[in-house]
Design an enzyme around this catalytic site. Structure first.
Site, PDB file in Angstrom:
ATOM      1  N   GLY A  75     -56.189  11.140 -39.571  1.00  0.00           N
ATOM      2  CA  GLY A  75     -56.184  11.199 -41.028  1.00  0.00           C
ATOM      3  C   GLY A  75     -55.222  12.236 -41.581  1.00  0.00           C
ATOM      4  O   GLY A  75     -54.523  11.996 -42.572  1.00  0.00           O
ATOM      5  N   THR A  76     -55.161  13.394 -40.940  1.00  0.00           N
ATOM      6  CA  THR A  76     -54.300  14.465 -41.443  1.00  0.00           C
ATOM      7  C   THR A  76     -52.838  14.024 -41.423  1.00  0.00           C
ATOM      8  O   THR A  76     -52.103  14.206 -42.399  1.00  0.00           O
ATOM      9  CB  THR A  76     -54.491  15.736 -40.583  1.00  0.00           C
ATOM     10  OG1 THR A  76     -55.857  16.140 -40.693  1.00  0.00           O
ATOM     11  CG2 THR A  76     -53.590  16.871 -41.048  1.00  0.00           C
ATOM     12  N   ASN A 151     -65.421  13.268 -48.699  1.00  0.00           N
ATOM     13  CA  ASN A 151     -66.052  13.560 -47.416  1.00  0.00           C
ATOM     14  C   ASN A 151     -67.349  14.350 -47.542  1.00  0.00           C
ATOM     15  O   ASN A 151     -68.216  14.266 -46.694  1.00  0.00           O
ATOM     16  CB  ASN A 151     -65.080  14.304 -46.487  1.00  0.00           C
ATOM     17  CG  ASN A 151     -64.266  15.342 -47.195  1.00  0.00           C
ATOM     18  OD1 ASN A 151     -63.571  15.049 -48.156  1.00  0.00           O
ATOM     19  ND2 ASN A 151     -64.348  16.571 -46.726  1.00  0.00           N
ATOM     20  N   GLN A 179     -62.860   8.443 -45.288  1.00  0.00           N
ATOM     21  CA  GLN A 179     -64.332   8.393 -45.296  1.00  0.00           C
ATOM     22  C   GLN A 179     -64.862   7.083 -45.859  1.00  0.00           C
ATOM     23  O   GLN A 179     -66.074   6.917 -45.998  1.00  0.00           O
ATOM     24  CB  GLN A 179     -64.899   9.578 -46.089  1.00  0.00           C
ATOM     25  CG  GLN A 179     -64.632  10.928 -45.449  1.00  0.00           C
ATOM     26  CD  GLN A 179     -65.426  11.160 -44.163  1.00  0.00           C
ATOM     27  OE1 GLN A 179     -66.290  10.374 -43.773  1.00  0.00           O
ATOM     28  NE2 GLN A 179     -65.117  12.258 -43.476  1.00  0.00           N
ATOM     29  N   SER A 199     -58.729   7.148 -40.396  1.00  0.00           N
ATOM     30  CA  SER A 199     -58.795   7.970 -39.181  1.00  0.00           C
ATOM     31  C   SER A 199     -59.774   7.346 -38.196  1.00  0.00           C
ATOM     32  O   SER A 199     -60.888   6.970 -38.587  1.00  0.00           O
ATOM     33  CB  SER A 199     -59.269   9.374 -39.562  1.00  0.00           C
ATOM     34  OG  SER A 199     -59.559  10.117 -38.405  1.00  0.00           O
ATOM     35  N   GLY A 200     -59.378   7.248 -36.922  1.00  0.00           N
ATOM     36  CA  GLY A 200     -60.227   6.618 -35.919  1.00  0.00           C
ATOM     37  C   GLY A 200     -61.584   7.274 -35.747  1.00  0.00           C
ATOM     38  O   GLY A 200     -62.614   6.603 -35.702  1.00  0.00           O
ATOM     39  N   HIS A 201     -61.584   8.606 -35.675  1.00  0.00           N
ATOM     40  CA  HIS A 201     -62.839   9.257 -35.257  1.00  0.00           C
ATOM     41  C   HIS A 201     -63.909   9.293 -36.336  1.00  0.00           C
ATOM     42  O   HIS A 201     -65.024   9.728 -36.075  1.00  0.00           O
ATOM     43  CB  HIS A 201     -62.567  10.654 -34.680  1.00  0.00           C
ATOM     44  CG  HIS A 201     -62.227  11.721 -35.669  1.00  0.00           C
ATOM     45  ND1 HIS A 201     -63.104  12.747 -35.953  1.00  0.00           N
ATOM     46  CD2 HIS A 201     -61.133  11.943 -36.405  1.00  0.00           C
ATOM     47  CE1 HIS A 201     -62.533  13.574 -36.828  1.00  0.00           C
ATOM     48  NE2 HIS A 201     -61.335  13.100 -37.109  1.00  0.00           N
ATOM     49  N   THR A 237     -43.905   8.098 -28.566  1.00  0.00           N
ATOM     50  CA  THR A 237     -44.556   7.074 -27.740  1.00  0.00           C
ATOM     51  C   THR A 237     -45.998   6.888 -28.208  1.00  0.00           C
ATOM     52  O   THR A 237     -46.714   7.865 -28.441  1.00  0.00           O
ATOM     53  CB  THR A 237     -44.520   7.506 -26.254  1.00  0.00           C
ATOM     54  OG1 THR A 237     -43.154   7.676 -25.903  1.00  0.00           O
ATOM     55  CG2 THR A 237     -45.170   6.474 -25.348  1.00  0.00           C
ATOM     56  N   CYS A 326     -66.203  29.098 -43.593  1.00  0.00           N
ATOM     57  CA  CYS A 326     -66.232  30.530 -43.353  1.00  0.00           C
ATOM     58  C   CYS A 326     -64.801  31.036 -43.234  1.00  0.00           C
ATOM     59  O   CYS A 326     -64.081  30.647 -42.328  1.00  0.00           O
ATOM     60  CB  CYS A 326     -67.000  30.800 -42.064  1.00  0.00           C
ATOM     61  SG  CYS A 326     -67.297  32.529 -41.819  1.00  0.00           S
TER      62      CYS A 326
END
Ligand code: PLP
Length: 393
Positions: A75-76, A151, A179, A199-201, A237, A326
């Site tokens: 995503g980034t 998100n 999201q 994004s895949g994850h 690649t 934080c």
């Protein structure tokens, strides 16, 4: 270490587990089918075919043509490629105050390099007003980047209306759908966007793979220079196992929509949310009253620190998260909740519950047993809560 008998994971907006079918689909591409997709021999042709297959599946999920999909590292990168790829020094960009840092910091970088950036606000429900976007347009506006789903709150933005505004003004429209993908149906034509990130994850494929939809005919400046991979839009690649996994996750997401799985997920989320609110006083949903993705509920519990809640729940085996980041030893309230005008204490007293395809009704019942008792115990320890009880007595 506390002995936890069962761990429940309700932090799927942070990342999701790779589904067994996805793992199975990608596994042969680590050893059996290891070729470089640019090679002209058998091994290369095999992986090339797998990549193009995955491209078809992702295109189907987003309602676009396969040639409009660029595979990225996540995503980034997709957000950075869209923003830096579509705007140049001297251009004006419109974005919102609640974007992910991948968008906010990419815009900040361009601002430092000579772009102008306007951040449109959100209301108390976490919604951008399309009229604010329209009013922010300038003669040099080149790009609007407004996310599809937030998100932290899961709130869905009025992207179709924003897409119409962008089209009328003839400016590019990028939406971060990281999201939203797999949780709500996406049709890039209906949204009217020129670029859309996933994004895949966040959708049960592994970390480190993603995609950017780029509308046919859109000229995009690449981020990387190298070979002519991805039609010269993303040199390097290809991550074949990751791309195959993303394709499989897209297929499973489509099947999930056909089986109304998103409705089952929102029923589980609502059961969790209502069950918590019925048992815990001085709590509420951030983003209430706005349309949301089916898996997310961001809840404030006044008089408790979000960080303490996350740690206390983790000790009991329940993984959730807080939007607070934080930095330099200080707990900063989430920029999203702050943008919604939540007072600082309430923003810091908020936690996010986010479900994934692997969660069951039993998980929700366990969470419902853990959350109220944990809040009650933390409030007993809270001097702030004690004061309030003393006053009301
Ligand atoms: N955009 C949104 C809305 C996100 O939630 C995230 C991740 O949390 C990203 C972008 C970044 O995606 P990735 O982790 O794949 O780089």
């Amino acid at each position: 270490m506390v002995n936890v008998t069962r761990r429940i994971y309700l932090d799927n907006n942070a990342t999701t587990p790779v589904l067994p079918d996805v793992l199975e689909a990608m596994r042969p591409y680590f050893d059996e089918h290891f070729g470089n997709a640019s090679s002209i021999h058998h091994h290369g042709q095999e992986t090339r075919a797998a990549i193009e297959n995955a491209r078809d599946s992702v295109a189907l999920l987003l309602g676009c043509r396969a040639a409009e999909i660029v595979f990225t590292s996540g995503g980034t990168e997709s957000d950075n490629l869209a923003i830096a790829g579509l705007a140049s020094p001297g251009d004006h960009i419109i974005t919102s105050t609640i974007e992910h840092h991948a968008v906010l910091h990419a815009c900040k970088h361009l601002e430092d390099s000579g772009c102008e950036v306007t951040h449109v606000p959100v209301d108390g429900r976490c919604l951008v007003d399309p009229d604010d976007v329209r009013r922010a347009l300038r003669p040099n506006t080149k790009l609007i980047s407004i996310m599809m789903a937030n998100n932290e709150t899961g709130v869905l933005q009025p992207v179709e209306e924003i897409g119409r505004i962008a089209a009328e003004a003839e400016v590019f429209f990028h939406t971060d759908a990281v999201q939203a993908a797999g949780k709500v149906a996406i049709d890039v034509k209906q949204i009217g966007c020129d670029a859309l990130s996933i994004s895949g994850h966040k959708m049960h494929a592994p970390q480190g793979v993603g995609a950017l939809h780029v509308r046919n005919g859109t000229r995009l400046q690449p981020l990387f220079y190298g070979g002519r991979h991805e039609r010269s839009r993303r040199a390097g690649t290809e991550n074949v196992p990751g791309i195959v996994a993303l394709g499989k996750a897209a297929e499973l997401a489509m099947q999930g929509f056909e089986r109304d799985e998103h409705k089952k997920m929102s029923a589980l989320r609502d059961r969790l949310q209502q069950g918590i609110l019925a048992q815990v006083e001085e709590a509420g949903v951030n983003g209430d009253g706005a349309p949301r993705v089916p898996n997310t509920s961001n809840i404030f519990f006044d008089h408790v620190e979000g960080e303490s809640m996350v740690i206390a729940l983790d000790l009991k085996g329940l993984a959730v998260s807080t939007g607070a980041a934080c930095s330099s030893g200080a707990i900063e309230p989430s920029h999203v909740l702050t943008a919604m005008a939540l007072r600082s204490a309430r923003a810091r007293a908020s936690i996010r519950f986010s479900l994934g395809k692997q969660n069951t009704a039993e998980d929700i019942e366990i969470a419902l047993a853990l959350v109220p008792e944990t809040i009650a115990r933390l409030r007993e320890l809270s001097p702030d809560y004690e004061k309030k009880v003393a006053i009301s007595n």
